[in-house]
Scaffold this motif. Structure first.
Motif, PDB file in Angstrom:
ATOM      1  N   UNK A  36       4.736  12.483  -8.288  1.00  0.00           N
ATOM      2  CA  UNK A  36       4.485  13.308  -9.672  1.00  0.00           C
ATOM      3  C   UNK A  36       5.902  13.952 -10.231  1.00  0.00           C
ATOM      4  N   UNK A  37       6.843  14.340  -9.030  1.00  0.00           N
ATOM      5  CA  UNK A  37       8.187  14.725  -9.591  1.00  0.00           C
ATOM      6  C   UNK A  37       8.872  13.483 -10.224  1.00  0.00           C
TER       7      UNK A  37
ATOM      8  N   UNK B 167       0.835  -1.212  -0.079  1.00  0.00           N
ATOM      9  CA  UNK B 167       0.044  -0.092  -0.210  1.00  0.00           C
ATOM     10  C   UNK B 167       0.942   1.226  -0.048  1.00  0.00           C
ATOM     11  N   UNK B 168       0.672   2.490  -0.909  1.00  0.00           N
ATOM     12  CA  UNK B 168       1.208   3.483  -0.896  1.00  0.00           C
ATOM     13  C   UNK B 168       0.336   4.617  -0.137  1.00  0.00           C
ATOM     14  N   UNK B 169       1.098   5.031   0.578  1.00  0.00           N
ATOM     15  CA  UNK B 169       0.387   6.133   1.588  1.00  0.00           C
ATOM     16  C   UNK B 169       0.122   7.109   0.754  1.00  0.00           C
ATOM     17  N   UNK B 170      -1.187   7.811   0.562  1.00  0.00           N
ATOM     18  CA  UNK B 170      -1.233   9.047  -0.337  1.00  0.00           C
ATOM     19  C   UNK B 170      -1.647  10.319   0.625  1.00  0.00           C
ATOM     20  N   UNK B 171      -0.515  10.721   0.987  1.00  0.00           N
ATOM     21  CA  UNK B 171      -0.599  12.243   1.633  1.00  0.00           C
ATOM     22  C   UNK B 171       0.016  13.267   0.594  1.00  0.00           C
ATOM     23  N   UNK B 172      -0.214  14.279   0.682  1.00  0.00           N
ATOM     24  CA  UNK B 172       0.374  15.512  -0.281  1.00  0.00           C
ATOM     25  C   UNK B 172       1.738  15.569  -0.423  1.00  0.00           C
TER      26      UNK B 172
END
Length: 131
Positions: A18-19, A6-11
């Motif tokens: 994205x980078x 699982x990938x933690x999706x915080x800002x």
């Protein structure tokens, strides 16, 4: 069967992902976005000029906000068809840019031509705009 982590999706994590997706792309993603914005703004300005002619938009907005009615120039049939074509082209290019962004996000090859590749499936993209 492999187990996914699982990938933690915080800002901060989304920003780093994205980078990472944009890193090393040629031409640079920022320049493709600038190119897209220039093309869409030119088409938008063309559409505006076709609809309003030489009428000052600030004056139109001021008169409408004060309750005045205004008379806009009438479009000829050819003008209406051309306006429709410019609007459709702008929308289809927007769909192409979204496809470009998806390719970048999926870490696939993407170049500036991806924006215009949508014209190969023009009628599908055109139909999608009305859904």
């Amino acid at each position: 069967m492999t187990e996914r982590t699982a990938i933690k999706l915080d800002r901060a994590n989304i920003k780093n992902l994205a980078r990472e997706s944009m890193k090393g792309k040629k031409p640079r993603v920022y320049w493709v976005a600038v190119f897209y914005l220039v093309v869409v703004n030119i088409l938008s300005e063309l559409s505006y000029r076709m609809q309003l002619g030489n009428i000052d938009l600030n004056r139109v907005v001021a008169e409408i906000s004060q309750g005045y009615s205004i008379n806009l120039p009438e479009l000829s049939f050819f003008g209406a068809v051309l306006l429709f074509a410019v609007t459709v082209m702008s929308r289809v290019i927007s769909v192409g840019f979204q496809g470009y962004c998806l390719r970048i996000g999926r870490k696939q090859h993407a170049g500036i031509g991806e924006i215009f590749d949508i014209f190969s499936i023009f009628f599908k993209a055109f139909a999608l705009l009305f859904m």
